[in-house]
Motif scaffolding. Structure first.
Motif, PDB file in Angstrom:
ATOM      1  N   LEU A  92     -16.517 -46.133  18.275  1.00 24.31           N
ATOM      2  CA  LEU A  92     -17.514 -46.439  19.068  1.00 24.31           C
ATOM      3  C   LEU A  92     -17.182 -46.421  20.535  1.00 24.31           C
ATOM      4  CD1 LEU A  92     -18.599 -50.005  18.089  1.00 24.31           C
ATOM      5  CD2 LEU A  92     -19.919 -47.871  17.666  1.00 24.31           C
ATOM      6  N   ASN A  93     -15.862 -45.512  20.603  1.00 23.84           N
ATOM      7  CA  ASN A  93     -15.414 -45.021  21.938  1.00 23.84           C
ATOM      8  C   ASN A  93     -15.285 -46.367  22.924  1.00 23.84           C
ATOM      9  OD1 ASN A  93     -14.282 -43.428  23.907  1.00 23.84           O
ATOM     10  ND2 ASN A  93     -16.449 -42.776  24.488  1.00 23.84           N
ATOM     11  N   LEU A  94     -14.833 -47.508  22.594  1.00 21.64           N
ATOM     12  CA  LEU A  94     -14.980 -48.449  23.528  1.00 21.64           C
ATOM     13  C   LEU A  94     -13.779 -48.554  24.463  1.00 21.64           C
ATOM     14  CD1 LEU A  94     -15.452 -51.347  20.897  1.00 21.64           C
ATOM     15  CD2 LEU A  94     -17.124 -50.402  22.270  1.00 21.64           C
ATOM     16  N   GLU A  95     -13.836 -49.269  25.687  1.00 24.06           N
ATOM     17  CA  GLU A  95     -12.876 -49.369  26.648  1.00 24.06           C
ATOM     18  C   GLU A  95     -12.790 -50.893  26.543  1.00 24.06           C
ATOM     19  OE1 GLU A  95     -11.352 -47.963  30.821  1.00 24.06           O
ATOM     20  OE2 GLU A  95     -13.407 -48.548  30.622  1.00 24.06           O
ATOM     21  N   CYS A  96     -11.611 -51.476  26.491  1.00 26.13           N
ATOM     22  CA  CYS A  96     -11.307 -52.912  26.416  1.00 26.13           C
ATOM     23  C   CYS A  96     -10.376 -53.113  27.615  1.00 26.13           C
ATOM     24  CB  CYS A  96     -10.656 -53.377  25.360  1.00 26.13           C
ATOM     25  SG  CYS A  96     -10.563 -55.243  25.222  1.00 26.13           S
ATOM     26  N   TRP A  97     -10.689 -54.323  28.445  1.00 23.22           N
ATOM     27  CA  TRP A  97      -9.809 -54.902  29.561  1.00 23.22           C
ATOM     28  C   TRP A  97      -9.155 -56.080  29.096  1.00 23.22           C
ATOM     29  CZ3 TRP A  97     -10.723 -53.124  35.151  1.00 23.22           C
ATOM     30  CH2 TRP A  97     -11.197 -51.885  35.335  1.00 23.22           C
ATOM     31  N   ALA A 103       3.879 -54.538  24.764  1.00 28.25           N
ATOM     32  CA  ALA A 103       4.547 -54.098  23.535  1.00 28.25           C
ATOM     33  C   ALA A 103       3.743 -53.721  22.334  1.00 28.25           C
ATOM     34  CB  ALA A 103       5.648 -55.290  23.308  1.00 28.25           C
ATOM     35  N   ASN A 104       2.260 -54.816  22.267  1.00 23.31           N
ATOM     36  CA  ASN A 104       1.476 -54.589  21.079  1.00 23.31           C
ATOM     37  C   ASN A 104       0.867 -53.213  21.118  1.00 23.31           C
ATOM     38  OD1 ASN A 104       2.264 -56.989  19.866  1.00 23.31           O
ATOM     39  ND2 ASN A 104       0.434 -58.015  20.892  1.00 23.31           N
ATOM     40  N   LEU A 105       0.395 -52.860  22.817  1.00 27.89           N
ATOM     41  CA  LEU A 105      -0.443 -51.769  22.821  1.00 27.89           C
ATOM     42  C   LEU A 105       0.397 -50.307  22.688  1.00 27.89           C
ATOM     43  CD1 LEU A 105      -2.291 -52.958  26.218  1.00 27.89           C
ATOM     44  CD2 LEU A 105      -3.160 -52.761  23.991  1.00 27.89           C
ATOM     45  N   LYS A 106       1.695 -50.748  23.164  1.00 28.31           N
ATOM     46  CA  LYS A 106       2.639 -49.453  22.945  1.00 28.31           C
ATOM     47  C   LYS A 106       3.163 -49.107  21.827  1.00 28.31           C
ATOM     48  CE  LYS A 106       7.187 -47.907  24.253  1.00 28.31           C
ATOM     49  NZ  LYS A 106       8.480 -48.006  25.068  1.00 28.31           N
ATOM     50  N   GLN A 107       3.036 -50.335  20.913  1.00 24.18           N
ATOM     51  CA  GLN A 107       3.451 -49.771  19.150  1.00 24.18           C
ATOM     52  C   GLN A 107       2.161 -49.322  18.548  1.00 24.18           C
ATOM     53  OE1 GLN A 107       4.940 -53.497  17.392  1.00 24.18           O
ATOM     54  NE2 GLN A 107       5.122 -52.467  15.211  1.00 24.18           N
ATOM     55  N   LEU A 108       1.023 -49.936  18.875  1.00 23.42           N
ATOM     56  CA  LEU A 108      -0.154 -49.429  18.404  1.00 23.42           C
ATOM     57  C   LEU A 108      -0.762 -48.141  18.939  1.00 23.42           C
ATOM     58  CD1 LEU A 108      -1.925 -52.744  17.865  1.00 23.42           C
ATOM     59  CD2 LEU A 108      -1.035 -51.413  16.129  1.00 23.42           C
ATOM     60  N   ARG A 109      -0.091 -47.945  20.245  1.00 25.02           N
ATOM     61  CA  ARG A 109      -0.699 -46.638  20.894  1.00 25.02           C
ATOM     62  C   ARG A 109      -2.310 -46.498  21.268  1.00 25.02           C
ATOM     63  NH1 ARG A 109       2.532 -42.023  17.045  1.00 25.02           N
ATOM     64  NH2 ARG A 109       4.427 -42.690  17.021  1.00 25.02           N
ATOM     65  N   LEU A 110      -2.361 -47.503  21.783  1.00 28.56           N
ATOM     66  CA  LEU A 110      -3.801 -47.806  22.420  1.00 28.56           C
ATOM     67  C   LEU A 110      -3.953 -47.407  23.759  1.00 28.56           C
ATOM     68  CD1 LEU A 110      -4.824 -51.282  20.424  1.00 28.56           C
ATOM     69  CD2 LEU A 110      -5.663 -48.899  19.832  1.00 28.56           C
ATOM     70  N   ASN A 111      -4.633 -46.479  24.078  1.00 23.95           N
ATOM     71  CA  ASN A 111      -4.560 -45.867  25.520  1.00 23.95           C
ATOM     72  C   ASN A 111      -6.137 -46.332  26.172  1.00 23.95           C
ATOM     73  OD1 ASN A 111      -2.390 -44.531  25.285  1.00 23.95           O
ATOM     74  ND2 ASN A 111      -3.400 -42.942  24.345  1.00 23.95           N
ATOM     75  N   ASN A 112      -6.844 -47.182  25.108  1.00 23.04           N
ATOM     76  CA  ASN A 112      -8.136 -47.581  25.818  1.00 23.04           C
ATOM     77  C   ASN A 112      -8.080 -48.995  26.059  1.00 23.04           C
ATOM     78  OD1 ASN A 112      -7.970 -47.663  23.012  1.00 23.04           O
ATOM     79  ND2 ASN A 112     -10.105 -47.439  22.568  1.00 23.04           N
ATOM     80  N   TYR A 113      -7.124 -49.615  26.267  1.00 21.99           N
ATOM     81  CA  TYR A 113      -6.958 -50.950  26.735  1.00 21.99           C
ATOM     82  C   TYR A 113      -6.294 -51.008  28.054  1.00 21.99           C
ATOM     83  CZ  TYR A 113      -6.445 -55.975  26.086  1.00 21.99           C
ATOM     84  OH  TYR A 113      -6.236 -57.118  26.143  1.00 21.99           O
ATOM     85  N   LYS A 114      -6.852 -51.729  29.162  1.00 21.52           N
ATOM     86  CA  LYS A 114      -6.310 -51.807  30.384  1.00 21.52           C
ATOM     87  C   LYS A 114      -6.209 -53.207  30.725  1.00 21.52           C
ATOM     88  CE  LYS A 114      -7.251 -50.550  35.314  1.00 21.52           C
ATOM     89  NZ  LYS A 114      -8.120 -49.809  36.108  1.00 21.52           N
TER      90      LYS A 114
END
Length: 204
Positions: free
Chosen positions: A21-26, A40-51
């Motif tokens: 869905l090409n979502l962006e989450c903050w 740490a969670n975002l880095k481990q999961l390599r999620l770049n669309n979470y601010k």
């Protein structure tokens, strides 16, 4: 937007479940320890669309001046007053569980400020406080639209409810069938209804 996002689990779950869905989450969080876990969670999961943003939702207009910016907002606010449960020696845990210095009204005010017209808010709250919840939502122009009660088993009354509201919407509430989490016979197991509602639980 996830208000009081903690370690980021809700927003992360949404992104992982809907990669197409090409979502962006903050996410906004004021506790430094939780922010570090979220990073740490975002880095481990390599999620770049979470601010991820550090800040207190009570001062939302000061550090995030984005009125009517978000399509959807989700949060899981503190439920109980300090007199309704045993306090933890860890202050940050008490902040997450009890209304020590942040109330339901604070969350709803921030949500209404950030949410687009006709945007949606999703939240969980105590079933026994449903009247208070509805009044507080309507005071912030967030009209209750969908409701589901969560029962531990068929024998138990609901403890938690999940509510969807819509900003500046007309009245009209849809009440879904209750969600029963566990079968009655021991050992307790998630019901088929629960696993359909939240497929992630099948991996636990």
């Amino acid at each position: 937007m996830d208000l009081g996002c903690g370690c980021g689990v809700i927003g992360i779950g949404i992104l992982l479940r809907h990669p197409d869905l090409n979502l962006e989450c903050w996410g906004i969080e004021r506790e430094k320890a939780m922010l570090e876990l979220a990073r740490a969670n975002l880095k481990q999961l390599r999620l770049n669309n979470y601010k991820l943003i550090g800040g207190d939702i009570k001062a939302i207009k000061n550090f995030l001046p984005l009125p009517e910016y978000f399509d959807q907002i989700i949060f899981n606010p503190p439920y109980r007053s300090p007199q309704q449960g045993k306090l933890s020696p860890v202050f940050s845990k008490n902040r997450a569980r009890f209304t020590l210095d942040t109330s339901l009204a604070d969350f709803l005010h921030a949500a209404s400020f950030l949410l687009k017209n006709k945007g949606e808010v999703f939240l969980s709250y105590l079933s026994e406080e449903i009247v208070t919840l509805f009044r507080a939502c309507q005071q912030q122009r967030l009209e209750p639209k969908e409701l589901i009660f969560i029962h531990p088993t068929l024998k138990h009354s609901p403890k938690i409810c999940l509510l969807k509201t819509k900003k500046n919407a007309k009245p009209g509430l849809k009440i879904h069938p209750p969600l029963v989490l566990f079968n009655q016979s021991p050992p307790p197991k998630y019901t088929a209804q629960t696993l359909k509602f939240c497929p992630f639980l099948s991996n636990l």
